[in-house]
Design a protein around this motif. Structure first.
Motif, PDB file in Angstrom:
ATOM      1  N   TYR A  18      18.650 -13.890 -11.057  1.00 31.50           N
ATOM      2  CA  TYR A  18      18.219 -12.724 -11.705  1.00 31.50           C
ATOM      3  C   TYR A  18      16.759 -12.648 -12.117  1.00 31.50           C
ATOM      4  O   TYR A  18      15.659 -12.277 -10.682  1.00 31.50           O
ATOM      5  CB  TYR A  18      18.511 -11.706 -12.375  1.00 31.50           C
ATOM      6  N   LEU A  19      16.009 -13.844 -12.363  1.00 32.54           N
ATOM      7  CA  LEU A  19      15.021 -13.962 -12.941  1.00 32.54           C
ATOM      8  C   LEU A  19      13.906 -14.577 -11.540  1.00 32.54           C
ATOM      9  O   LEU A  19      13.365 -14.668 -11.179  1.00 32.54           O
ATOM     10  CB  LEU A  19      14.733 -14.281 -14.242  1.00 32.54           C
ATOM     11  N   ASN A  20      14.621 -15.279 -11.410  1.00 33.07           N
ATOM     12  CA  ASN A  20      14.030 -16.329 -10.135  1.00 33.07           C
ATOM     13  C   ASN A  20      14.026 -15.532  -8.758  1.00 33.07           C
ATOM     14  O   ASN A  20      13.098 -15.679  -8.127  1.00 33.07           O
ATOM     15  CB  ASN A  20      14.827 -17.485  -9.097  1.00 33.07           C
ATOM     16  N   HIS A  21      15.170 -14.685  -8.714  1.00 32.71           N
ATOM     17  CA  HIS A  21      14.839 -13.845  -7.591  1.00 32.71           C
ATOM     18  C   HIS A  21      13.210 -12.750  -7.694  1.00 32.71           C
ATOM     19  O   HIS A  21      12.639 -12.533  -6.840  1.00 32.71           O
ATOM     20  CB  HIS A  21      15.962 -13.067  -7.084  1.00 32.71           C
ATOM     21  N   ILE A  22      13.603 -12.344  -8.446  1.00 29.25           N
ATOM     22  CA  ILE A  22      12.289 -11.535  -9.058  1.00 29.25           C
ATOM     23  C   ILE A  22      10.801 -12.353  -9.098  1.00 29.25           C
ATOM     24  O   ILE A  22      10.157 -11.242  -8.696  1.00 29.25           O
ATOM     25  CB  ILE A  22      12.832 -10.409 -10.398  1.00 29.25           C
ATOM     26  N   GLN A  23      10.604 -13.365  -9.503  1.00 28.50           N
ATOM     27  CA  GLN A  23       9.807 -13.928  -8.951  1.00 28.50           C
ATOM     28  C   GLN A  23       9.048 -14.356  -7.924  1.00 28.50           C
ATOM     29  O   GLN A  23       8.082 -14.102  -7.836  1.00 28.50           O
ATOM     30  CB  GLN A  23       9.620 -15.167  -9.999  1.00 28.50           C
ATOM     31  N   VAL A  24      10.049 -14.981  -7.085  1.00 30.35           N
ATOM     32  CA  VAL A  24       9.799 -14.912  -5.519  1.00 30.35           C
ATOM     33  C   VAL A  24       9.613 -13.608  -5.096  1.00 30.35           C
ATOM     34  O   VAL A  24       8.348 -13.532  -4.254  1.00 30.35           O
ATOM     35  CB  VAL A  24      11.454 -15.315  -4.914  1.00 30.35           C
TER      36      VAL A  24
END
Length: 202
Positions: A18-24
């Motif tokens: 989830y956090l990786n998706h938000i960062q991208v």
């Protein structure tokens, strides 16, 4: 247990990513790459929606089964839609028995839909009224002839030739009737529907 383990793994993986998706997505927005951000988030959003739809009952085993069947449907290019309007708090049987009902009917629908070259659709509706829990699983596969419908719940009868043992729907009918429920099948050129009605727990 396998369905539950797979479902738990999917949820953990989704949470981890989830956090990786938000960062991208944030980085793409910063770069004003709005179309790229949209292209990126679309499959992520669909995955989240799919998981959310399968989490709506109070029975983890049922939720896990729905998630597993959604994945099987997706792999076979079947548009499978869930309409969950009951939390199954008043289910009058063990969840694994209910899973056997759902699983066998959905598996039959998947088999039927795989015979179609395209436009494969299945709708799973779970609802309740004052007295009963209702399960309706329909698909847009080929019409089942009347001479087959009258035999479809008989032990040993199969429309899958050497690929079936004729036990799935016989098991479903046995479980349903053991809990004072009913199961009916209707079929025409547009839709084949299996409707299960089960009395609620008193």
């Amino acid at each position: 247990m396998r369905y539950l383990e797979d479902f738990n793994k999917t949820l953990r993986s989704q949470r981890h990513d989830y956090l990786n998706h938000i960062q991208v997505i944030y980085s793409l927005m910063e770069l004003e790459e709005f179309q790229e951000a949209r292209n990126y988030i679309e499959p992520v959003y669909k995955d989240i929606v799919r998981i959310s739809k399968a989490l709506k009952t109070s029975k983890p085993a049922v939720n896990a089964l729905f998630q597993a069947k959604l994945q099987v449907a997706e792999k076979n290019n079947i548009d499978m839609e869930l309409e969950i309007k009951s939390n199954l708090n008043n289910l009058n049987m063990e969840p694994w028995d209910f899973c056997r009902i759902i699983g066998n009917i959905i598996d039959n629908a998947i088999f039927a839909l795989k015979q179609k070259p395209s436009n494969r659709y299945m709708l799973v509706e779970l609802s309740e009224d004052l007295r009963n829990i209702r399960l309706n699983i329909s698909n847009n596969g080929d019409c089942i002839p009347p001479e087959i419908i009258v035999n479809i719940f008989k032990e040993g009868f199969s429309t899958k030739n050497e690929k079936g043992d004729g036990m799935g729907l016989a098991i479903v009918k046995e479980i349903v009737e053991c809990f004072s429920g009913t199961i009916e099948v209707t079929s025409n050129d547009k839709r084949t529907s299996f409707e299960v009605i089960l009395p609620k727990k008193e």
